[in-house]
Design a protein around this motif. Structure first.
Motif, short mmCIF file in Angstrom:
data_model
loop_
_atom_site.label_atom_id
_atom_site.label_comp_id
_atom_site.label_asym_id
_atom_site.label_seq_id
_atom_site.Cartn_x
_atom_site.Cartn_y
_atom_site.Cartn_z
N ALA A 102 22.39 40.25 -6.51
CA ALA A 102 22.44 41.70 -6.39
C ALA A 102 22.61 42.13 -4.94
CB ALA A 102 21.17 42.32 -6.98
N VAL A 103 21.93 41.44 -4.03
CA VAL A 103 22.07 41.76 -2.59
C VAL A 103 23.49 41.44 -2.12
CG1 VAL A 103 21.29 41.09 -0.28
CG2 VAL A 103 19.62 41.53 -2.09
N PHE A 104 24.04 40.30 -2.56
CA PHE A 104 25.41 39.95 -2.19
C PHE A 104 26.40 40.98 -2.70
CE2 PHE A 104 29.42 37.94 -3.49
CZ PHE A 104 29.90 37.58 -2.25
N PHE A 105 26.27 41.38 -3.96
CA PHE A 105 27.19 42.37 -4.52
C PHE A 105 27.05 43.72 -3.82
CE2 PHE A 105 27.09 39.86 -8.70
CZ PHE A 105 28.24 39.15 -8.35
N ALA A 106 25.84 44.10 -3.47
CA ALA A 106 25.64 45.37 -2.76
C ALA A 106 26.26 45.31 -1.37
CB ALA A 106 24.15 45.69 -2.67
N ALA A 107 26.10 44.19 -0.68
CA ALA A 107 26.70 44.05 0.66
C ALA A 107 28.23 44.10 0.57
CB ALA A 107 26.24 42.76 1.30
N MET A 108 28.80 43.45 -0.43
CA MET A 108 30.25 43.48 -0.59
C MET A 108 30.74 44.89 -0.96
SD MET A 108 31.59 40.63 0.25
CE MET A 108 33.20 40.57 -0.45
N ALA A 109 29.96 45.61 -1.76
CA ALA A 109 30.35 46.99 -2.11
C ALA A 109 30.35 47.88 -0.87
CB ALA A 109 29.39 47.56 -3.16
N VAL A 110 29.33 47.76 -0.04
CA VAL A 110 29.27 48.57 1.19
C VAL A 110 30.41 48.18 2.13
CG1 VAL A 110 27.90 48.97 3.27
CG2 VAL A 110 26.81 49.03 1.03
N THR A 111 30.70 46.89 2.23
CA THR A 111 31.79 46.43 3.08
C THR A 111 33.14 46.97 2.59
OG1 THR A 111 30.57 44.43 3.57
CG2 THR A 111 32.91 44.38 4.02
N CYS A 112 33.36 46.94 1.29
CA CYS A 112 34.63 47.44 0.75
C CYS A 112 34.78 48.95 0.95
CB CYS A 112 34.75 47.09 -0.73
SG CYS A 112 35.03 45.34 -1.03
N VAL A 113 33.69 49.69 0.82
CA VAL A 113 33.74 51.14 1.09
C VAL A 113 34.06 51.38 2.56
CG1 VAL A 113 32.30 53.21 1.25
CG2 VAL A 113 32.27 51.83 -0.81
N PHE A 114 33.43 50.61 3.44
CA PHE A 114 33.68 50.75 4.88
C PHE A 114 35.14 50.46 5.21
CE2 PHE A 114 33.82 48.69 9.09
CZ PHE A 114 33.48 49.78 9.87
N VAL A 115 35.70 49.41 4.62
CA VAL A 115 37.10 49.07 4.87
C VAL A 115 38.03 50.16 4.35
CG1 VAL A 115 38.94 47.44 4.26
CG2 VAL A 115 36.72 46.59 5.00
N ALA A 116 37.78 50.65 3.15
CA ALA A 116 38.64 51.69 2.57
C ALA A 116 38.61 52.96 3.42
CB ALA A 116 38.20 52.00 1.14
N PHE A 117 37.42 53.38 3.86
CA PHE A 117 37.35 54.59 4.68
C PHE A 117 37.94 54.39 6.07
CE2 PHE A 117 33.91 56.28 1.82
CZ PHE A 117 34.65 57.37 1.40
N SER A 118 37.76 53.23 6.66
CA SER A 118 38.32 53.01 7.99
C SER A 118 39.84 52.91 7.95
CB SER A 118 37.71 51.78 8.65
OG SER A 118 38.02 50.62 7.92
N LEU A 119 40.39 52.30 6.89
CA LEU A 119 41.85 52.25 6.77
C LEU A 119 42.43 53.63 6.49
CD1 LEU A 119 42.52 48.99 4.73
CD2 LEU A 119 43.18 49.45 7.08
N SER A 120 41.79 54.39 5.62
CA SER A 120 42.32 55.72 5.31
C SER A 120 42.10 56.68 6.47
CB SER A 120 41.69 56.27 4.04
OG SER A 120 40.30 56.43 4.22
N GLY A 121 41.13 56.41 7.33
CA GLY A 121 40.91 57.23 8.51
C GLY A 121 41.81 56.87 9.68
N ARG A 122 42.65 55.87 9.50
CA ARG A 122 43.65 55.45 10.49
C ARG A 122 43.01 55.00 11.80
NH1 ARG A 122 48.82 58.96 12.41
NH2 ARG A 122 50.02 57.22 13.19
N ARG A 123 41.97 54.23 11.68
CA ARG A 123 41.32 53.68 12.86
C ARG A 123 42.13 52.48 13.35
NH1 ARG A 123 39.06 58.02 12.97
NH2 ARG A 123 37.09 58.39 11.93
N PRO A 124 42.32 52.34 14.66
CA PRO A 124 43.12 51.22 15.16
C PRO A 124 42.45 49.86 14.93
CG PRO A 124 42.42 52.65 16.97
CD PRO A 124 41.95 53.28 15.71
#
Length: 133
Positions: free
Chosen positions: A56-78
């Motif tokens: 459960a901790v692994f899946f939660a960490a991966m979910a947070v990481t995927c949200v972070f990646v999606a928002f940073s890519l859509s926010g056009r961060r270099p």
């Protein structure tokens, strides 16, 4: 009210952000879908009677990481490509122990992210540079 399409000349094209390239958009959507799947897996592991807390901790960490990646890519961060590389690499490495369809998905995601974010359109969009036409 009359809506007019933007003119070809003038400053309208300069002030507008360029559209997100297709491969980058597909990458953002893939990470958003993965975040949803990992969040559902977290809830399932927490509610299951024989579910382990480590999973459960692994899946939660991966979910947070995927949200972070999606928002940073859509926010056009270099710097947004680097978390995408790391998280897709971690997913590929974590899926190697399964030896099945999940391994193909993990390695495929890593290959897609490497191709999509290193293509010319993806690099130019993330860096903020755009070509004059």
């Amino acid at each position: 009210m009359v809506l007019r399409p933007p003119r070809a000349g003038g400053y309208d094209g300069v002030l507008r952000r360029p559209p997100m390239p297709g491969p980058v958009l597909a990458t953002v959507l893939a990470f958003a879908l993965l975040a949803l799947l990992f969040a559902l897996a977290t809830v399932h592991r927490l509610l299951a009677e024989d579910g382990s807390l480590g999973a459960a901790v692994f899946f939660a960490a991966m979910a947070v990481t995927c949200v972070f990646v999606a928002f940073s890519l859509s926010g056009r961060r270099p710097w947004a490509a680097y978390p995408a590389y790391v998280s897709s690499g971690l997913f590929a490495v974590a899926s190697l122990g399964m030896f099945g369809a999940i391994t193909i998905v993990g390695v495929g995601l890593l290959a897609w992210v490497l191709w999509a974010l290193n293509s010319r359109s993806g690099r130019e969009w993330l860096s903020g540079r755009h070509r004059l036409r």
